[in-house]
Design a protein around this motif. Structure first.
Motif, PDB file in Angstrom:
ATOM      1  N   UNK A   1      33.333  26.947  34.555  1.00 39.94           N
ATOM      2  CA  UNK A   1      34.201  25.796  34.767  1.00 39.94           C
ATOM      3  C   UNK A   1      34.931  25.851  36.088  1.00 39.94           C
ATOM      4  N   UNK A   2      34.420  26.696  37.000  1.00 44.52           N
ATOM      5  CA  UNK A   2      35.037  26.885  38.321  1.00 44.52           C
ATOM      6  C   UNK A   2      36.527  27.187  38.186  1.00 44.52           C
ATOM      7  N   UNK A   3      36.829  28.149  37.346  1.00 37.17           N
ATOM      8  CA  UNK A   3      38.209  28.578  37.113  1.00 37.17           C
ATOM      9  C   UNK A   3      38.810  28.063  35.828  1.00 37.17           C
ATOM     10  N   UNK A   4      38.241  27.003  35.265  1.00 38.81           N
ATOM     11  CA  UNK A   4      38.829  26.390  34.071  1.00 38.81           C
ATOM     12  C   UNK A   4      38.803  27.326  32.872  1.00 38.81           C
ATOM     13  N   UNK A   5      37.750  28.158  32.747  1.00 44.75           N
ATOM     14  CA  UNK A   5      37.661  29.025  31.585  1.00 44.75           C
ATOM     15  C   UNK A   5      38.695  30.142  31.652  1.00 44.75           C
TER      16      UNK A   5
ATOM     17  N   UNK B   1      36.401  39.850  32.924  1.00 43.73           N
ATOM     18  CA  UNK B   1      36.088  38.690  33.752  1.00 43.73           C
ATOM     19  C   UNK B   1      35.157  39.133  34.888  1.00 43.73           C
ATOM     20  N   UNK B   2      34.832  38.185  35.766  1.00 38.34           N
ATOM     21  CA  UNK B   2      33.809  38.461  36.773  1.00 38.34           C
ATOM     22  C   UNK B   2      34.162  37.797  38.102  1.00 38.34           C
ATOM     23  N   UNK B   3      33.668  38.416  39.157  1.00 34.01           N
ATOM     24  CA  UNK B   3      33.827  37.881  40.504  1.00 34.01           C
ATOM     25  C   UNK B   3      32.470  37.947  41.208  1.00 34.01           C
ATOM     26  N   UNK B   4      32.411  37.414  42.419  1.00 31.58           N
ATOM     27  CA  UNK B   4      31.178  37.481  43.183  1.00 31.58           C
ATOM     28  C   UNK B   4      30.285  36.267  43.022  1.00 31.58           C
ATOM     29  N   UNK B   5      30.617  35.383  42.094  1.00 31.78           N
ATOM     30  CA  UNK B   5      29.918  34.102  41.940  1.00 31.78           C
ATOM     31  C   UNK B   5      30.948  33.089  41.474  1.00 31.78           C
ATOM     32  N   UNK B   6      31.228  32.128  42.317  1.00 32.57           N
ATOM     33  CA  UNK B   6      32.288  31.156  42.033  1.00 32.57           C
ATOM     34  C   UNK B   6      31.829  29.754  42.411  1.00 32.57           C
TER      35      UNK B   6
ATOM     36  N   UNK C   1      40.183  38.386  46.896  1.00 35.19           N
ATOM     37  CA  UNK C   1      40.864  37.098  46.760  1.00 35.19           C
ATOM     38  C   UNK C   1      40.580  36.478  45.393  1.00 35.19           C
ATOM     39  N   UNK C   2      39.327  36.565  44.945  1.00 38.06           N
ATOM     40  CA  UNK C   2      38.970  36.029  43.638  1.00 38.06           C
ATOM     41  C   UNK C   2      39.755  36.722  42.529  1.00 38.06           C
ATOM     42  N   UNK C   3      39.942  38.026  42.672  1.00 39.96           N
ATOM     43  CA  UNK C   3      40.713  38.766  41.675  1.00 39.96           C
ATOM     44  C   UNK C   3      42.165  38.286  41.631  1.00 39.96           C
ATOM     45  N   UNK C   4      42.758  38.098  42.764  1.00 43.09           N
ATOM     46  CA  UNK C   4      44.146  37.609  42.797  1.00 43.09           C
ATOM     47  C   UNK C   4      44.254  36.257  42.104  1.00 43.09           C
ATOM     48  N   UNK C   5      43.289  35.387  42.385  1.00 47.07           N
ATOM     49  CA  UNK C   5      43.301  34.065  41.751  1.00 47.07           C
ATOM     50  C   UNK C   5      43.105  34.189  40.237  1.00 47.07           C
ATOM     51  N   UNK C   6      42.231  35.102  39.847  1.00 44.10           N
ATOM     52  CA  UNK C   6      41.949  35.296  38.416  1.00 44.10           C
ATOM     53  C   UNK C   6      43.166  35.826  37.682  1.00 44.10           C
ATOM     54  N   UNK C   7      43.873  36.756  38.281  1.00 45.39           N
ATOM     55  CA  UNK C   7      45.067  37.295  37.634  1.00 45.39           C
ATOM     56  C   UNK C   7      46.070  36.183  37.337  1.00 45.39           C
ATOM     57  N   UNK C   8      46.191  35.247  38.262  1.00 44.15           N
ATOM     58  CA  UNK C   8      47.091  34.117  38.041  1.00 44.15           C
ATOM     59  C   UNK C   8      46.606  33.214  36.924  1.00 44.15           C
ATOM     60  N   UNK C   9      45.329  32.883  36.958  1.00 43.90           N
ATOM     61  CA  UNK C   9      44.794  31.995  35.928  1.00 43.90           C
ATOM     62  C   UNK C   9      44.841  32.638  34.542  1.00 43.90           C
ATOM     63  N   UNK C  10      44.574  33.937  34.492  1.00 34.50           N
ATOM     64  CA  UNK C  10      44.519  34.654  33.212  1.00 34.50           C
ATOM     65  C   UNK C  10      45.903  35.062  32.706  1.00 34.50           C
TER      66      UNK C  10
END
Length: 336
Positions: free
Chosen positions: A61-65, A84-89, A106-115
């Protein structure tokens, strides 16, 4: 089966329910996702039933999930292991593979916020970026471990050689790859490499994209799928291939009936019987299917039953390859 009865298996340094939940279906790849209210109810029901392994990704979901999982389960963070996973967004509305260290961080930082969490328990490199040495990508994830942002490192859809190269840089806790009766690529080399290195194998799409659960009974069912459903582009669900594959289901269903379980439970029980280091993560949007899937933990298959299933559905009896050419180009897994 109640949560207290769910058997536990190791996932790297964590002890988790033997059957986890793949969260992708709630936001991605199978057409119109469920409503936010229905998705929340399913996640909370899984937690209530004893699921302690939830798997998501930046791609879904491009971040939605990740946002959904964080919003619903964030307040219960101590009760489960989060992967979770990074390297494909998603980049400009399209899927993009990028394993450069700066991108992964950077993806990890964004994921920590979303999660809504301070640390991700298991963080996978979702796909190997063929433009970036895997050693560089794993080095970035190792930095995140040292910084306390992730606890363990995983790889998805990689070959045994790539696993060994990565493991030499930093211990790999888990490899996640499609594995089911009808997708046996992991049996070529990766399963043995995981066993040798002490790496857990996480099986996604364990129900063969719903095929082994009896979700698609005839070509009309495929024709009725949403235009965005990824199965429409998969060769095994098309034309003569699908017609041939449907013929496998009659005997398969008969085995399930003989053993007193559902076809979906049989597929999951087969995986659980294949090795203690194998963890299936079926996904679903329906609570009744969730309950059914977890019931597989109570189905014990003997060697004879496993052998019958192995002979019935395997890489020689299934018609069609699992991915079309474009999707196949993105994975590093060995092929028959």
């Amino acid at each position: 089966m109640s949560g207290s009865q769910l058997p536990q298996r190791a996932l790297g340094p964590f002890a988790v329910s033997a059957i986890g939940l793949g969260c992708m279906n709630l936001s991605h790849a199978y057409g119109v996702p469920p409503s936010p209210e229905a998705a929340e109810a399913l996640l909370l029901k899984a937690l209530d039933l004893g699921v302690t392994h939830f798997d998501t990704a930046a791609l879904y979901g491009f971040g939605a999930n990740e946002t959904l999982v964080g919003k619903v389960l964030g307040r219960h963070r101590s009760r489960f292991t989060l992967a979770s996973k990074c390297g494909m967004t998603g980049v400009d509305g399209k899927r993009a593979i990028d394993g450069r260290p700066a991108t992964l961080k950077r993806t990890c930082e964004e994921a920590l916020g979303r999660l809504q969490t301070e640390v991700i328990d298991l963080y996978y490199l979702h796909r190997l970026d063929r433009q970036v040495p895997v050693e560089d990508s794993i080095g970035a994830l190792a930095d995140l471990v040292r910084e306390g942002k992730i606890r363990a490192i995983g790889l998805s859809e990689v070959s045994a050689d790539t696993l060994r190269r990565a493991h030499a840089v930093h211990p790999v806790a888990a490899v996640q790859t499609e594995y089911s009766l009808w997708t046996r690529n992991a049996e070529i080399a990766v399963l043995d490499a995981c066993r040798e290195l002490g790496v857990v194998f996480v099986a996604f799409a364990p129900l063969a994209r719903g095929f082994l659960a009896g979700a698609l009974h005839d070509p009309a069912d495929v024709d009725a799928l949403d235009a965005r459903d990824l199965r429409r582009a998969m060769p095994r669900f098309q034309g003569a291939n699908f017609a041939a594959n449907l013929r496998l289901l009659e005997e398969y269903a008969a085995i399930a009936e003989e053993l007193g379980c559902t076809p979906a439970q049989l597929a999951l029980a087969w995986l659980l019987a294949k090795g203690e280091h194998i963890l299936p993560i079926p996904g679903t949007t329906r609570i009744d299917h969730l309950e059914e899937n977890l019931g597989a933990a109570g189905v014990a298959l003997g060697a004879d039953s496993v052998a019958r299933l192995d002979a019935l559905i395997n890489q020689r009896t299934v018609a069609g390859v699992r991915y079309n050419a474009a999707a196949q180009a993105d994975i590093d897994t060995e092929e028959f």
